[in-house]
Design a protein around this motif. Structure first.
Motif, short mmCIF file in Angstrom:
data_model
loop_
_atom_site.label_atom_id
_atom_site.label_comp_id
_atom_site.label_asym_id
_atom_site.label_seq_id
_atom_site.Cartn_x
_atom_site.Cartn_y
_atom_site.Cartn_z
N ALA A 18 4.27 -8.47 0.41
CA ALA A 18 4.71 -7.16 -0.08
C ALA A 18 5.14 -7.30 -1.53
CB ALA A 18 5.86 -6.65 0.77
N ALA A 19 4.47 -6.56 -2.40
CA ALA A 19 4.81 -6.60 -3.82
C ALA A 19 4.64 -5.20 -4.40
CB ALA A 19 3.91 -7.59 -4.56
N ASP A 20 5.52 -4.83 -5.29
CA ASP A 20 5.46 -3.51 -5.90
C ASP A 20 4.80 -3.53 -7.27
OD1 ASP A 20 6.81 -2.68 -3.69
OD2 ASP A 20 8.77 -2.61 -4.68
N GLU A 21 4.79 -4.68 -7.89
CA GLU A 21 4.23 -4.79 -9.24
C GLU A 21 3.54 -6.13 -9.39
OE1 GLU A 21 8.31 -6.20 -11.44
OE2 GLU A 21 7.90 -4.04 -11.19
N ASP A 66 -4.19 -9.06 -7.74
CA ASP A 66 -4.40 -7.84 -6.98
C ASP A 66 -4.79 -6.71 -7.95
OD1 ASP A 66 -4.45 -5.75 -5.22
OD2 ASP A 66 -2.50 -6.16 -4.33
N LYS A 68 -5.40 -3.58 -7.32
CA LYS A 68 -4.71 -2.31 -7.08
C LYS A 68 -3.31 -2.32 -7.71
CE LYS A 68 -3.58 1.10 -3.65
NZ LYS A 68 -3.55 1.49 -2.26
N LEU A 69 -2.61 -3.44 -7.66
CA LEU A 69 -1.29 -3.52 -8.29
C LEU A 69 -1.41 -3.45 -9.82
CD1 LEU A 69 0.71 -6.20 -6.28
CD2 LEU A 69 1.08 -3.74 -6.34
N GLY A 72 -3.52 0.29 -10.37
CA GLY A 72 -3.13 1.47 -9.62
C GLY A 72 -4.29 2.08 -8.85
#
Length: 155
Positions: A18-21, A66, A68-69, A72
């Motif tokens: 799980a990563a937000d950035e 990633d 998508k990270l 976006g």
């Protein structure tokens, strides 16, 4: 959960962390990533192969863990925006290729009962995916057959 064509249970897979950035060591501009994605698609790579190449090779030497990270958007969304998307979804394309190879093998080796069953299972998966994608990704009147698959993949 059990597998589709056997009674055995499936093996558990790994989950993405799980990563937000994106990590700070991967500071590549989103526009450069998108241009590299389009460039790789024009070279004939599938979306999954593009993700692996960006993870391993990166853009200008910096790996992209990633897409998508970092941007976006998913790889397929980037390809749709730049009109570089393929005609068939990748999973359906791969299953059709497998069914064609199996059918050619079974025609050459009619005594191979194991691969006859594998062909039946693969064609069942193809039909299931065709009904899933019908109307959105493929024509509403498309029906799977060996000849139709050969014709689609020759394009």
């Amino acid at each position: 959960m059990a597998r589709m064509h056997t009674r055995r249970r499936g093996t558990s897979g790994s989950d993405k962390p799980a990563a937000d950035e994106p990590p700070e060591w991967s500071d590549v501009d989103a526009e450069k990533i998108e241009s590299r994605v389009v460039e790789l698609a024009e070279q004939g790579h599938d979306p999954s192969q593009i993700g692996l190449k960006l993870r391993d090779e990166g853009v200008t030497g910096t790996p992209i863990p990633d897409v998508k990270l970092a941007t976006g958007k998913k790889v397929t969304e980037i390809l749709e925006e730049n009109d570089a998307k393929s005609d068939l979804p990748e999973d359906l394309h791969n299953l059709m290729e497998r069914a064609i190879r199996l059918r050619e093998h079974v025609e050459a080796n009619p005594q191979d009962a194991q691969n006859k069953r594998a062909l039946q299972n693969t064609e069942s998966k193809v039909r299931r995916l065709v009904s899933y994608y019908r109307g959105t990704e493929i024509d509403p009147d498309f029906a799977y057959s060996y000849d139709a698959a050969v014709e689609l993949l020759e394009e």
